[in-house]
Design an enzyme around this catalytic site. Structure first.
Site, PDB file in Angstrom:
ATOM      1  N   ARG A 138      31.528  39.242  46.981  1.00  0.00           N
ATOM      2  CA  ARG A 138      32.630  39.630  47.862  1.00  0.00           C
ATOM      3  C   ARG A 138      32.053  40.034  49.224  1.00  0.00           C
ATOM      4  O   ARG A 138      31.031  40.731  49.295  1.00  0.00           O
ATOM      5  CB  ARG A 138      33.416  40.820  47.281  1.00  0.00           C
ATOM      6  CG  ARG A 138      34.376  40.465  46.171  1.00  0.00           C
ATOM      7  CD  ARG A 138      35.552  39.612  46.662  1.00  0.00           C
ATOM      8  NE  ARG A 138      36.509  39.307  45.610  1.00  0.00           N
ATOM      9  CZ  ARG A 138      36.515  38.193  44.870  1.00  0.00           C
ATOM     10  NH1 ARG A 138      35.603  37.261  45.052  1.00  0.00           N
ATOM     11  NH2 ARG A 138      37.454  38.003  43.969  1.00  0.00           N
ATOM     12  N   GLU A 151      38.940  37.347  55.266  1.00  0.00           N
ATOM     13  CA  GLU A 151      39.127  35.923  54.951  1.00  0.00           C
ATOM     14  C   GLU A 151      40.582  35.550  55.206  1.00  0.00           C
ATOM     15  O   GLU A 151      41.463  36.352  54.879  1.00  0.00           O
ATOM     16  CB  GLU A 151      38.767  35.647  53.484  1.00  0.00           C
ATOM     17  CG  GLU A 151      37.296  35.895  53.200  1.00  0.00           C
ATOM     18  CD  GLU A 151      36.919  35.668  51.724  1.00  0.00           C
ATOM     19  OE1 GLU A 151      37.800  35.286  50.930  1.00  0.00           O
ATOM     20  OE2 GLU A 151      35.750  35.881  51.390  1.00  0.00           O
ATOM     21  N   HIS A 158      35.109  30.332  50.829  1.00  0.00           N
ATOM     22  CA  HIS A 158      35.387  30.935  49.518  1.00  0.00           C
ATOM     23  C   HIS A 158      35.754  29.848  48.490  1.00  0.00           C
ATOM     24  O   HIS A 158      36.863  29.809  47.972  1.00  0.00           O
ATOM     25  CB  HIS A 158      36.502  31.997  49.634  1.00  0.00           C
ATOM     26  CG  HIS A 158      36.536  32.941  48.465  1.00  0.00           C
ATOM     27  ND1 HIS A 158      36.884  34.271  48.586  1.00  0.00           N
ATOM     28  CD2 HIS A 158      36.269  32.761  47.149  1.00  0.00           C
ATOM     29  CE1 HIS A 158      36.833  34.857  47.401  1.00  0.00           C
ATOM     30  NE2 HIS A 158      36.460  33.944  46.511  1.00  0.00           N
TER      31      HIS A 158
HETATM   32  N1  LIG Z   1      32.797  33.306  45.551  1.00  0.00           N
HETATM   33  C1  LIG Z   1      33.691  33.133  44.588  1.00  0.00           C
HETATM   34  O1  LIG Z   1      34.522  32.225  44.626  1.00  0.00           O
HETATM   35  C2  LIG Z   1      33.694  34.042  43.418  1.00  0.00           C
HETATM   36  C3  LIG Z   1      33.304  35.350  43.531  1.00  0.00           C
HETATM   37  N2  LIG Z   1      33.327  36.157  42.427  1.00  0.00           N
HETATM   38  C4  LIG Z   1      32.927  37.553  42.563  1.00  0.00           C
HETATM   39  O2  LIG Z   1      31.806  37.779  41.722  1.00  0.00           O
HETATM   40  C5  LIG Z   1      31.973  39.019  41.052  1.00  0.00           C
HETATM   41  C6  LIG Z   1      31.094  39.080  39.827  1.00  0.00           C
HETATM   42  O3  LIG Z   1      31.650  38.296  38.791  1.00  0.00           O
HETATM   43  P1  LIG Z   1      31.081  38.381  37.285  1.00  0.00           P
HETATM   44  O4  LIG Z   1      29.650  38.009  37.266  1.00  0.00           O
HETATM   45  O5  LIG Z   1      32.043  37.646  36.437  1.00  0.00           O
HETATM   46  O6  LIG Z   1      31.215  39.943  37.031  1.00  0.00           O
HETATM   47  P2  LIG Z   1      30.454  40.855  35.959  1.00  0.00           P
HETATM   48  O7  LIG Z   1      31.330  42.040  35.790  1.00  0.00           O
HETATM   49  O8  LIG Z   1      30.067  40.058  34.771  1.00  0.00           O
HETATM   50  O9  LIG Z   1      29.112  41.265  36.730  1.00  0.00           O
HETATM   51  C7  LIG Z   1      29.074  42.190  37.772  1.00  0.00           C
HETATM   52  C8  LIG Z   1      27.650  42.675  37.952  1.00  0.00           C
HETATM   53  O10 LIG Z   1      27.619  43.584  39.066  1.00  0.00           O
HETATM   54  C9  LIG Z   1      26.956  44.768  38.656  1.00  0.00           C
HETATM   55  N3  LIG Z   1      27.442  45.930  39.417  1.00  0.00           N
HETATM   56  C10 LIG Z   1      28.709  46.372  39.519  1.00  0.00           C
HETATM   57  N4  LIG Z   1      28.748  47.485  40.294  1.00  0.00           N
HETATM   58  C11 LIG Z   1      27.470  47.721  40.680  1.00  0.00           C
HETATM   59  C12 LIG Z   1      26.846  48.718  41.474  1.00  0.00           C
HETATM   60  N5  LIG Z   1      27.562  49.697  42.033  1.00  0.00           N
HETATM   61  N6  LIG Z   1      25.515  48.646  41.654  1.00  0.00           N
HETATM   62  C13 LIG Z   1      24.776  47.666  41.095  1.00  0.00           C
HETATM   63  N7  LIG Z   1      25.308  46.679  40.330  1.00  0.00           N
HETATM   64  C14 LIG Z   1      26.634  46.726  40.120  1.00  0.00           C
HETATM   65  C15 LIG Z   1      27.281  44.885  37.172  1.00  0.00           C
HETATM   66  O11 LIG Z   1      26.377  45.763  36.531  1.00  0.00           O
HETATM   67  C16 LIG Z   1      27.109  43.443  36.754  1.00  0.00           C
HETATM   68  O12 LIG Z   1      25.744  43.145  36.612  1.00  0.00           O
HETATM   69  C17 LIG Z   1      33.470  39.088  40.814  1.00  0.00           C
HETATM   70  O13 LIG Z   1      33.909  40.423  40.615  1.00  0.00           O
HETATM   71  C18 LIG Z   1      34.038  38.490  42.090  1.00  0.00           C
HETATM   72  O14 LIG Z   1      34.245  39.491  43.044  1.00  0.00           O
HETATM   73  C19 LIG Z   1      33.686  35.681  41.208  1.00  0.00           C
HETATM   74  C20 LIG Z   1      34.102  34.389  41.059  1.00  0.00           C
HETATM   75  C21 LIG Z   1      34.165  33.464  42.154  1.00  0.00           C
HETATM   76  O1  LIG Z   2      37.689  34.586  40.679  1.00  0.00           O
HETATM   77  C1  LIG Z   2      37.362  35.171  41.719  1.00  0.00           C
HETATM   78  O2  LIG Z   2      37.152  36.401  41.769  1.00  0.00           O
HETATM   79  C2  LIG Z   2      37.232  34.412  42.963  1.00  0.00           C
HETATM   80  O3  LIG Z   2      36.743  34.894  43.943  1.00  0.00           O
HETATM   81  C3  LIG Z   2      37.722  33.020  43.034  1.00  0.00           C
HETATM   82  O4  LIG Z   2      37.440  32.299  41.921  1.00  0.00           O
END
Ligand SMILES: NC(=O)C1=CN([C@@H]2O[C@H](COP(=O)(O)OP(=O)(O)OC[C@H]3O[C@@H](n4cnc5c(N)ncnc54)[C@H](O)[C@@H]3O)[C@@H](O)[C@H]2O)C=CC1
Ligand SMILES: O=C(O)C(=O)CO
Length: 328
Positions: free
Chosen positions: A242, A271, A290
């Site tokens: 993000r 965005e 994105h």
């Molecule tokens: N660019 C895009 O289109 C996309 C972006 N995302 C973003 O990616 C993020 C991560 O997705 P997932 O891997 O499924 O989530 P997840 O919940 O499996 O992993 C999140 C990771 O961040 C770490 N984390 C959280 N808060 C923290 C902190 N304060 N300090 C250090 N580490 C911390 C957690 O320990 C974990 O390792 C989503 O929440 C979303 O915002 C997700 C999908 C698509």
């Molecule tokens: O799933 C999310 O969080 C995204 O950013 C878009 O897939």
């Protein structure tokens, strides 16, 4: 079963819309589109379920939805939702973890390759008729294979990136999160390949630093000047999580000072990226709009999971993926 009212606040594929319409009364109205705003406002007070993405479901909006039982997000990230208010009102929040991991990891790898091998810049050289002689050292890139990858955030998607890096590109992988991950249970293929590392050690050693963090109070602005200052000189920074986890002014300063070789960014603090953002045209930034999960297959899988979540919740069954709003 009683038919309930569903408000779809961002387009869904026809087959998923049909599943909702077979069981419930459905209004499709995207509040970002002026012509649909009135219809969204009229449907909100009657809605039992909301489904969509990329629109803030905040306190003020929830106050206008007294019947709401469930919000089903077509995203894994939940930073658009007023988590405390949802929790206080016992409204279920569902999301789409897992189904997008591999696709987002592919996108992050596209950014690794594009930044290190200067893909966009050199492709433009050809397209613009400037390829008039063999390219020289000034346009050479930087190897990806064998280089060290540092991951900030090592959840589902971070681990999918680590698999590509370690198993496919022979890259040593370091990761930093709040606590070490139990690899034996969660990702046995990464045992002995991905190492939990103190933040500053990771930053000092990594050739590529990839942020794959959710946005929350604890991660907002987390990647600031102190993080960029601690990075190895000539490192490449990629953000696939993000935008607001990064101080964009500090990122620009690190590019200007030469500490960062390049940056690949799929996400931004605002965005779509405003015209005046220097990140839009910076010669060493590869910006993407994105598109982490934006493939036909994955966006459909996300819509399908979100639809199933909503239908199950409205039927009083356990959805497949509920976000724990109490943990916020
Ligand atoms: N660019 C895009 O289109 C996309 C972006 N995302 C973003 O990616 C993020 C991560 O997705 P997932 O891997 O499924 O989530 P997840 O919940 O499996 O992993 C999140 C990771 O961040 C770490 N984390 C959280 N808060 C923290 C902190 N304060 N300090 C250090 N580490 C911390 C957690 O320990 C974990 O390792 C989503 O929440 C979303 O915002 C997700 C999908 C698509
Ligand atoms: O799933 C999310 O969080 C995204 O950013 C878009 O897939």
């Amino acid at each position: 079963m009683t038919r309930k009212n569903i408000l779809v606040f961002r387009e869904l594929p026809d087959d998923q819309l049909a599943r909702l319409q077979a069981a419930h009364e459905v209004t499709v109205a995207n509040p970002r589109i002026d012509a649909q705003r009135a219809s969204f406002d009229a449907a909100l007070p009657l809605a039992h379920g909301l489904i969509g993405s990329s629109f803030p479901i905040d306190d003020a909006l929830l106050a206008r939805a007294p019947l709401l039982e469930v919000v089903s997000s077509v995203s894994v990230g939940v930073d658009n939702y007023a988590l405390a208010a949802l929790h206080a009102r016992d409204i279920l929040l569902c999301h789409t973890p897992g189904v997008l991991d591999e696709t987002v990891a592919d996108t992050v790898f596209a950014l690794l390759m594009a930044t290190s091998r200067r893909v966009v810049e050199l492709s433009n050289l050809v397209r613009e008729g400037r390829w008039t002689k063999n390219i020289g050292e000034d346009l050479f890139g930087f190897d990806v294979h064998g280089k060290t990858l540092g991951l900030l955030g090592f959840g589902r998607i971070g681990q999918a990136i680590a698999r590509r890096a370690s198993l496919g590109f022979g890259m040593p992988v370091l990761y930093h999160t709040r606590r070490p991950v139990d690899l034996a249970a969660q990702a046995p293929e990464l045992q002995g390949r991905a190492l939990f590392t103190a933040r500053d050690e990771l930053l000092a050693r990594a050739d590529f630093v990839v942020a794959m963090l959710p946005l929350s109070d604890s991660t907002r602005d987390m990647i600031d000047a102190s993080v960029f200052d601690a990075m190895k000189s000539g490192a490449i920074f990629i953000n696939g999580g993000r935008g607001a986890t990064v101080r964009e002014d500090a990122l620009l300063a690190a590019l200007e000072s030469g500490r960062l070789r390049a940056a690949g960014l799929d996400v931004f603090a605002t965005e779509p990226l405003p015209d005046e953002s220097p990140l839009r045209t910076h010669p060493r930034v590869t910006p993407l709009p994105h598109i982490g999960s934006a493939t036909h297959e994955t966006r459909h899988a996300m819509a399908e999971l979100a639809t199933t979540n909503l239908l199950r919740a409205l039927a009083g069954e356990r959805p497949l993926a509920v976000y724990d709003t109490a943990s916020a």
